[in-house]
Every structure is written in C-alpha cells, then in structure tokens.
Design a protein around this motif. Structure first.
Motif, PDB file in Angstrom:
ATOM      1  N   LEU A   1       0.817  -1.214   0.000  1.00  0.00           N
ATOM      2  CA  LEU A   1       0.000   0.000   0.000  1.00  0.00           C
ATOM      3  C   LEU A   1       0.854   1.270   0.000  1.00  0.00           C
ATOM      4  N   GLY A   2       2.054   1.189   0.549  1.00  0.00           N
ATOM      5  CA  GLY A   2       2.903   2.370   0.675  1.00  0.00           C
ATOM      6  C   GLY A   2       3.063   3.191  -0.593  1.00  0.00           C
ATOM      7  N   PRO A   3       3.416   2.569  -1.734  1.00  0.00           N
ATOM      8  CA  PRO A   3       3.591   3.341  -2.965  1.00  0.00           C
ATOM      9  C   PRO A   3       2.328   4.037  -3.458  1.00  0.00           C
ATOM     10  N   PHE A   4       1.155   3.616  -2.946  1.00  0.00           N
ATOM     11  CA  PHE A   4      -0.089   4.269  -3.335  1.00  0.00           C
ATOM     12  C   PHE A   4      -0.407   5.490  -2.476  1.00  0.00           C
ATOM     13  N   ASN A   5       0.331   5.680  -1.380  1.00  0.00           N
ATOM     14  CA  ASN A   5      -0.018   6.736  -0.431  1.00  0.00           C
ATOM     15  C   ASN A   5      -0.051   8.118  -1.051  1.00  0.00           C
ATOM     16  N   ASN A   6       0.834   8.366  -2.021  1.00  0.00           N
ATOM     17  CA  ASN A   6       0.877   9.684  -2.654  1.00  0.00           C
ATOM     18  C   ASN A   6      -0.122   9.811  -3.805  1.00  0.00           C
ATOM     19  N   ILE A   7      -0.831   8.712  -4.103  1.00  0.00           N
ATOM     20  CA  ILE A   7      -1.778   8.702  -5.215  1.00  0.00           C
ATOM     21  C   ILE A   7      -3.223   8.653  -4.723  1.00  0.00           C
ATOM     22  N   ILE A   8      -3.483   7.777  -3.753  1.00  0.00           N
ATOM     23  CA  ILE A   8      -4.843   7.538  -3.257  1.00  0.00           C
ATOM     24  C   ILE A   8      -4.862   7.805  -1.761  1.00  0.00           C
ATOM     25  N   GLU A   9      -5.490   8.903  -1.333  1.00  0.00           N
ATOM     26  CA  GLU A   9      -5.378   9.325   0.065  1.00  0.00           C
ATOM     27  C   GLU A   9      -5.934   8.292   1.041  1.00  0.00           C
ATOM     28  N   GLU A  10      -6.946   7.544   0.620  1.00  0.00           N
ATOM     29  CA  GLU A  10      -7.529   6.539   1.526  1.00  0.00           C
ATOM     30  C   GLU A  10      -6.516   5.474   1.939  1.00  0.00           C
ATOM     31  N   THR A  11      -5.528   5.199   1.064  1.00  0.00           N
ATOM     32  CA  THR A  11      -4.528   4.178   1.403  1.00  0.00           C
ATOM     33  C   THR A  11      -3.580   4.640   2.498  1.00  0.00           C
ATOM     34  N   GLN A  12      -3.577   5.938   2.784  1.00  0.00           N
ATOM     35  CA  GLN A  12      -2.711   6.441   3.843  1.00  0.00           C
ATOM     36  C   GLN A  12      -3.146   5.946   5.217  1.00  0.00           C
ATOM     37  N   ILE A  13      -4.438   5.713   5.392  1.00  0.00           N
ATOM     38  CA  ILE A  13      -4.937   5.369   6.726  1.00  0.00           C
ATOM     39  C   ILE A  13      -4.433   4.000   7.205  1.00  0.00           C
ATOM     40  N   PRO A  14      -4.608   2.905   6.441  1.00  0.00           N
ATOM     41  CA  PRO A  14      -4.047   1.632   6.913  1.00  0.00           C
ATOM     42  C   PRO A  14      -2.517   1.604   6.884  1.00  0.00           C
ATOM     43  N   SER A  15      -1.907   2.636   6.291  1.00  0.00           N
ATOM     44  CA  SER A  15      -0.449   2.736   6.270  1.00  0.00           C
ATOM     45  C   SER A  15       0.095   3.516   7.460  1.00  0.00           C
ATOM     46  N   LEU A  16      -0.783   4.082   8.286  1.00  0.00           N
ATOM     47  CA  LEU A  16      -0.326   4.870   9.430  1.00  0.00           C
ATOM     48  C   LEU A  16       0.389   3.993  10.460  1.00  0.00           C
ATOM     49  N   PRO A  17       1.455   4.508  11.045  1.00  0.00           N
ATOM     50  CA  PRO A  17       2.151   3.742  12.082  1.00  0.00           C
ATOM     51  C   PRO A  17       1.239   3.473  13.277  1.00  0.00           C
ATOM     52  N   TYR A  18       1.239   2.239  13.721  1.00  0.00           N
ATOM     53  CA  TYR A  18       0.503   1.819  14.920  1.00  0.00           C
ATOM     54  C   TYR A  18      -1.007   2.036  14.828  1.00  0.00           C
ATOM     55  N   ILE A  19      -1.566   2.110  13.612  1.00  0.00           N
ATOM     56  CA  ILE A  19      -3.010   2.266  13.460  1.00  0.00           C
ATOM     57  C   ILE A  19      -3.737   0.978  13.860  1.00  0.00           C
TER      58      ILE A  19
END
Length: 326
Positions: A91-109
């Motif tokens: 999911l990491g490489p998508f973080n700058n493309i699709i904002e929703e993917t940032q949430i499950p990529s958050l540290p300790y989420i």
C-alpha cells in the motif's frame, strides 16, 4: 546425463505452461516483486486456478514474479496504462496517489494482525478498494504484509535514542519518510531491489520490513540486528488495470473478484507458515532479535505524522472507526 534430464524437464515444463496458457481465451499478466514461492506469488497462482475453474478455462493468469516487470512504482504505472493486467503491491507506494490508502499505512493504526484483518475485510476495507477506481485501477482484495520492524548492520536498537542519525531505507512514500524522521532517524526512499547492496556498501545502515522479506531478500546477511518494534502492519493490495477490467464481460468480472477472494485465505495460511520458517532461519543464521523494547515513546512520536496526513473529516472519521473496531 543428469544435466540433460534437468534441461529436458525444464523444457517440458515450459511447454506445458505455454500449452496451458494457450488453452485460455484470455491470459492475464500479473506482476509481483517477490520471488517465486513467496506467499503473495502463491496466492495469485491459487487465484489463477480458481479463475480457470470459474470460467471453464477461458481466463487464466501468467505470473511474473521477482520484479521481472519492474519495481513496484514502475509496475503501478504500467497497470494503470493496461500493460500489466494484475498487480500485487504494497500500500505504501499508493499513499501519494490515493489518500484513503494512507490510513491503513499509518504507524501503529492497527493493534494486531487480527485487528487489521477485521478492518480490511469489512466496510472500511471495501471503501479503500473502491477508491482505486478513480485512478484507473480496480481493487480486488488485501493480502497480509505482516508487521514491519527495523533492522540494521550497526547495533541493536532498543530505544528511540539508538535510532538517531541512522539511515534507513523506506518505501517510496512521503508518510514513511516522515515516520522515520519523527523517530529521529534519516529516511532514504529506495526500490526494494536496491536495498541489499545499499546496506552492503554503506549507503544506508538498514531498512524496515517483515520476517519473510527480511529473510527472502537476504537482508539478514548484511543487517544482523532486527528490532521488533512493529511500527507498521500494512496490508498488501491486489489490483487490476481498469482497462483490462473493462474488456471483461460482467460475468467474468464477477469471476475475477470471486477468485481474488478465494486467494486471500490461501495467502494468509501460507504467510503464517512463512513467518515461522523465516524467523527460524534468520535466528539460526545468527541474527540478533531485539524484543525488549518499550513501544510507548515510538507511538507517542507519531502524533505529528497523524496531524500531517489525517487532515480531512473523511480521513479522521476513518481513523476513528478503525480505532473503534473490536
């Protein structure tokens, strides 16, 4: 004679694969950076088998593992353009493309792998998959990426103080750069395939990843200290090119989604076995595994990361719903 038999066997296997692919009306090209035998690669093989059965052999999948089609960032673009049909990506490489993917990529989420499964298999996970459609991709499902922890070649890391000034490779994601910076270390975004030599030559001190990747990449050979801080439990995602998707009949689209769902439990079962196998292997090879670590300061240091990336009400609501999920 043994060499001749081996070569003959390889040629027969290749011919059999070509005949199998040739029997399909449509062969979908699938990419993965991981090597053959890795749980994500084997899961797509299972998907291919399910898809062939569901479409009476009309659709099948040819898997290009070991970054044969390029590193993840490159294959994402190829998938958007339709040059690659299916792609297993972090999911990491998508973080700058699709904002929703940032949430499950958050540290300790996520509190645990089980918590991540509950969230990503439910409505929140489906919301994130649906968000791919606006970017010429169809989200098919989530695989496990395990918990990611820091490893390095210099010293055991037991506190944030030990991280200060060290250089770590991260996936090509602004969030992961900021995460490492918040911990007092220096982040270096690099393609996965360049990590081994970069540690070996001193370009970086280490990286962060899960047990299977630490093992199968050979990184444990050049970075002997592995600290189980488990800062990330980021799922992997299986996507399809929207261009390829739109060429399928509605019935075949249903079959592709069903086959992808079929592959998820296969992947998870293989993942658990691979984690155990990898841990045993790197411990036996002499890696020092650091488990005595207080995660509280690490978690508290992530506050500015959350403030930077969780900005809209939609994303704040998603974080709140994940944290409320039992």
């Amino acid at each position: 004679m043994r060499l001749i038999k081996t070569l003959t066997g390889m040629l027969l296997a290749t011919a059999a694969m070509a005949m199998a692919a040739g029997a399909c009306e449509t062969t979908l090209k699938s990419s993965d950076t991981h090597p053959d035998g890795y749980p994500t690669v084997e899961a797509v093989k299972a998907m291919s088998k399910s898809l062939e059965e569901r479409t009476d052999g009309r659709l099948c999948i040819e898997i290009f593992h070991s970054a044969q089609l390029g590193e993840e960032k490159d294959t994402i673009e190829q998938t958007q353009f339709g040059a690659i049909d299916l792609n297993r990506v972090s999911l990491g490489p998508f973080n700058n493309i699709i904002e929703e993917t940032q949430i499950p990529s958050l540290p300790y989420i996520f509190r645990s792998v089980e918590h991540m499964h509950t969230v990503m298999d439910g409505p929140i996970g489906q919301e994130i998959l649906d968000a791919f459609a606006e970017h010429d991709l169809i989200g098919l499902g989530f695989y496990d990426g395990g918990s990611r922890s820091f490893y390095n070649k210099e010293k055991p890391i037991k506190s944030m103080e030990d991280l200060k000034g060290m250089k770590f490779r991260v996936m090509q994601s602004d969030m992961f750069v900021d995460m490492v910076s918040a911990l007092g270390a220096n982040a270096t975004p690099l393609p996965y395939g360049e990590v081994y030599s970069s540690i070996q030559t001193g370009v970086i001190d280490g990286a962060e990843n899960n047990w299977p990747s630490y093992d199968t990449s050979g990184h444990f050979e050049v970075a002997k200290y592995y600290t189980l801080d488990q800062h990330l439990i980021v799922p992997e995602v299986l996507v399809m090119s929207k261009k390829s998707w739109d060429k399928l009949s509605p019935e075949d689209q249903v079959a592709v989604k069903a086959a992808a769902r079929d592959s998820v439990p296969v992947m998870r079962e293989l993942w658990v076995a691979q984690e155990k196998k990898s841990e045993e292997k790197v411990r036996a090879a002499g890696s020092e595994i650091i488990t005595d670590i207080d995660k509280t300061p690490f978690i508290e240091a992530m506050k500015p990361v959350y403030e930077k990336y969780v900005t809209s009400e939609k994303l704040k609501d998603m974080v709140a719903r994940i944290q409320a999920t039992e």
